[in-house]
Design a protein around this motif. Structure first.
Motif, PDB file in Angstrom:
ATOM      1  N   UNK A   1      73.554  42.940   8.320  1.00 15.37           N
ATOM      2  CA  UNK A   1      74.414  41.850   8.790  1.00 15.37           C
ATOM      3  C   UNK A   1      75.339  41.361   7.679  1.00 15.37           C
ATOM      4  N   UNK A   2      74.841  41.364   6.456  1.00 14.92           N
ATOM      5  CA  UNK A   2      75.708  40.996   5.330  1.00 14.92           C
ATOM      6  C   UNK A   2      76.823  42.026   5.169  1.00 14.92           C
ATOM      7  N   UNK A   3      76.464  43.302   5.265  1.00  6.30           N
ATOM      8  CA  UNK A   3      77.466  44.363   5.133  1.00  6.30           C
ATOM      9  C   UNK A   3      78.513  44.279   6.230  1.00  6.30           C
ATOM     10  N   UNK A   4      78.099  43.803   7.412  1.00  6.43           N
ATOM     11  CA  UNK A   4      79.027  43.668   8.538  1.00  6.43           C
ATOM     12  C   UNK A   4      79.669  42.276   8.580  1.00  6.43           C
ATOM     13  N   UNK A   5      79.438  41.485   7.517  1.00 10.69           N
ATOM     14  CA  UNK A   5      80.010  40.140   7.376  1.00 10.69           C
ATOM     15  C   UNK A   5      79.533  39.172   8.458  1.00 10.69           C
ATOM     16  N   UNK A   6      78.336  39.388   8.951  1.00 16.46           N
ATOM     17  CA  UNK A   6      77.716  38.467   9.917  1.00 16.46           C
ATOM     18  C   UNK A   6      76.782  37.541   9.129  1.00 16.46           C
ATOM     19  N   UNK A   7      77.366  36.670   8.324  1.00 16.04           N
ATOM     20  CA  UNK A   7      76.601  35.930   7.326  1.00 16.04           C
ATOM     21  C   UNK A   7      75.623  34.913   7.926  1.00 16.04           C
ATOM     22  N   UNK A   8      76.005  34.109   8.912  1.00 15.57           N
ATOM     23  CA  UNK A   8      75.021  33.181   9.483  1.00 15.57           C
ATOM     24  C   UNK A   8      73.826  33.910  10.111  1.00 15.57           C
TER      25      UNK A   8
ATOM     26  N   UNK B   1      66.921  36.420   7.165  1.00 19.43           N
ATOM     27  CA  UNK B   1      66.193  36.228   5.915  1.00 19.43           C
ATOM     28  C   UNK B   1      65.207  35.070   6.023  1.00 19.43           C
ATOM     29  N   UNK B   2      65.609  34.014   6.697  1.00 17.35           N
ATOM     30  CA  UNK B   2      64.692  32.892   6.908  1.00 17.35           C
ATOM     31  C   UNK B   2      63.473  33.339   7.704  1.00 17.35           C
TER      32      UNK B   2
ATOM     33  N   UNK C   1      67.923  36.740  -2.110  1.00 17.13           N
ATOM     34  CA  UNK C   1      69.057  37.108  -1.258  1.00 17.13           C
ATOM     35  C   UNK C   1      69.542  35.907  -0.466  1.00 17.13           C
ATOM     36  N   UNK C   2      68.613  35.108   0.049  1.00 20.78           N
ATOM     37  CA  UNK C   2      69.000  33.953   0.858  1.00 20.78           C
ATOM     38  C   UNK C   2      69.729  32.914   0.013  1.00 20.78           C
TER      39      UNK C   2
ATOM     40  N   UNK D   1      74.992  30.435  -1.167  1.00 25.65           N
ATOM     41  CA  UNK D   1      76.093  30.112  -2.087  1.00 25.65           C
ATOM     42  C   UNK D   1      77.389  30.754  -1.615  1.00 25.65           C
ATOM     43  N   UNK D   2      77.295  31.992  -1.186  1.00 21.46           N
ATOM     44  CA  UNK D   2      78.483  32.716  -0.693  1.00 21.46           C
ATOM     45  C   UNK D   2      79.052  32.032   0.538  1.00 21.46           C
ATOM     46  N   UNK D   3      78.160  31.585   1.420  1.00 18.22           N
ATOM     47  CA  UNK D   3      78.621  30.926   2.641  1.00 18.22           C
ATOM     48  C   UNK D   3      79.291  29.600   2.334  1.00 18.22           C
ATOM     49  N   UNK D   4      78.751  28.875   1.342  1.00 24.50           N
ATOM     50  CA  UNK D   4      79.388  27.599   0.968  1.00 24.50           C
ATOM     51  C   UNK D   4      80.772  27.833   0.388  1.00 24.50           C
ATOM     52  N   UNK D   5      80.890  28.886  -0.439  1.00 19.33           N
ATOM     53  CA  UNK D   5      82.210  29.190  -1.017  1.00 19.33           C
ATOM     54  C   UNK D   5      83.215  29.601   0.058  1.00 19.33           C
ATOM     55  N   UNK D   6      82.691  30.350   1.061  1.00 22.04           N
ATOM     56  CA  UNK D   6      83.565  30.830   2.134  1.00 22.04           C
ATOM     57  C   UNK D   6      83.762  29.785   3.216  1.00 22.04           C
ATOM     58  N   UNK D   7      82.968  28.696   3.132  1.00 24.26           N
ATOM     59  CA  UNK D   7      83.017  27.636   4.147  1.00 24.26           C
ATOM     60  C   UNK D   7      82.757  28.198   5.532  1.00 24.26           C
ATOM     61  N   UNK D   8      81.678  29.052   5.620  1.00 24.43           N
ATOM     62  CA  UNK D   8      81.342  29.694   6.908  1.00 24.43           C
ATOM     63  C   UNK D   8      80.636  28.688   7.785  1.00 24.43           C
TER      64      UNK D   8
END
Length: 226
Positions: A184-191, A197-198, A213-214, A219-226
């Motif tokens: 899902x990370x590779x496919x950019x399905x971050x949420x 992972x949870x 990883x989580x 951190x990546x999601x916060x930077x991307x504002x996902x």
């Protein structure tokens, strides 16, 4: 008149006694034979979920030796036991039963595929793994190995589908949850990856790589504002 004070008799179950002998001798066949004589797998599963710590540890170990497909779920539940010793024993037994959850021929085929995947020979493993899942459609670990093949070949969509098929057959397969998250990370399905992972960590709190990883993903999601 002198009075002799004696300690009260401590009642020890057969399972606990056999477990203590095993810890002293490391004689696994003897331990399995002693437990098998007195305990059914269903009784061991009950003790795993309700017994004292020592009995839970002994039951988790015993089920890896004497359990069957029906033992996978109670072992899966024990992966998040409060006691780390129970968790470790349950994890070893859980993985062993995942491999044994099929006919002997299919087990042998799975081991061959696992050997190829462990060596990074994903292309060579793909065809025999696809044949295996066709011949043993309820074999969750076969789907996990198929997912590893696709993942290694960087076909993340097919890998995610195979991880999902594995989880449909065994929802406690925490490694499949972790693998699904990577796809899902590779496919950019971050949420969705964060949720996977949870779930992995909820099932098996000792998977430190999933925690790392989580944290990185959040951190990546916060930077991307996902």
């Amino acid at each position: 008149m002198e009075t002799t004070v004696t300690s009260p008799l401590v009642r020890t179950t057969r399972l606990a006694a056999a477990y203590r002998r095993y810890l002293a001798s490391a004689d696994a066949p003897q331990f399995a034979a002693e437990v098998d004589e007195h305990y059914a797998a269903s009784t061991l599963a009950t003790l795993l979920n309700r017994g004292e710590v020592e009995l839970r540890r002994a039951a988790a170990l015993s089920l890896g030796m004497l359990g069957n497909v029906n033992s996978i779920e109670p072992l899966g539940r024990a992966l998040c036991d409060d006691d780390r010793g129970v968790r470790l024993a349950a994890d070893d037994s859980f993985r062993a039963l995942l491999v044994r959850a099929a006919a002997p021929l299919h087990q042998q085929q799975l081991l061959q595929v696992m050997h190829l995947n462990d060596g990074g020979e994903y292309a060579a493993a793909l065809a025999p793994t696809m044949i295996l899942v066709d011949n043993a459609p309820r074999y969750s670990e076969a789907y996990h190995q198929l997912a590893i093949c696709w993942h290694g070949l960087e076909n993340y969509e097919n890998a995610a589908a195979a991880y999902t098929a594995c989880l449909f057959r065994c929802r406690f397969h925490y490694l499949a949850w972790q693998g699904l998250a990577r796809c899902q990370i590779a496919m950019r399905e971050l949420p969705a990856a964060a949720r996977s992972l949870e779930r992995c960590i909820d099932l098996s709190p000792d998977v430190e790589s999933a925690r790392m990883q989580l944290r990185a993903l959040r951190r990546r999601m916060r930077r991307s504002d996902v």
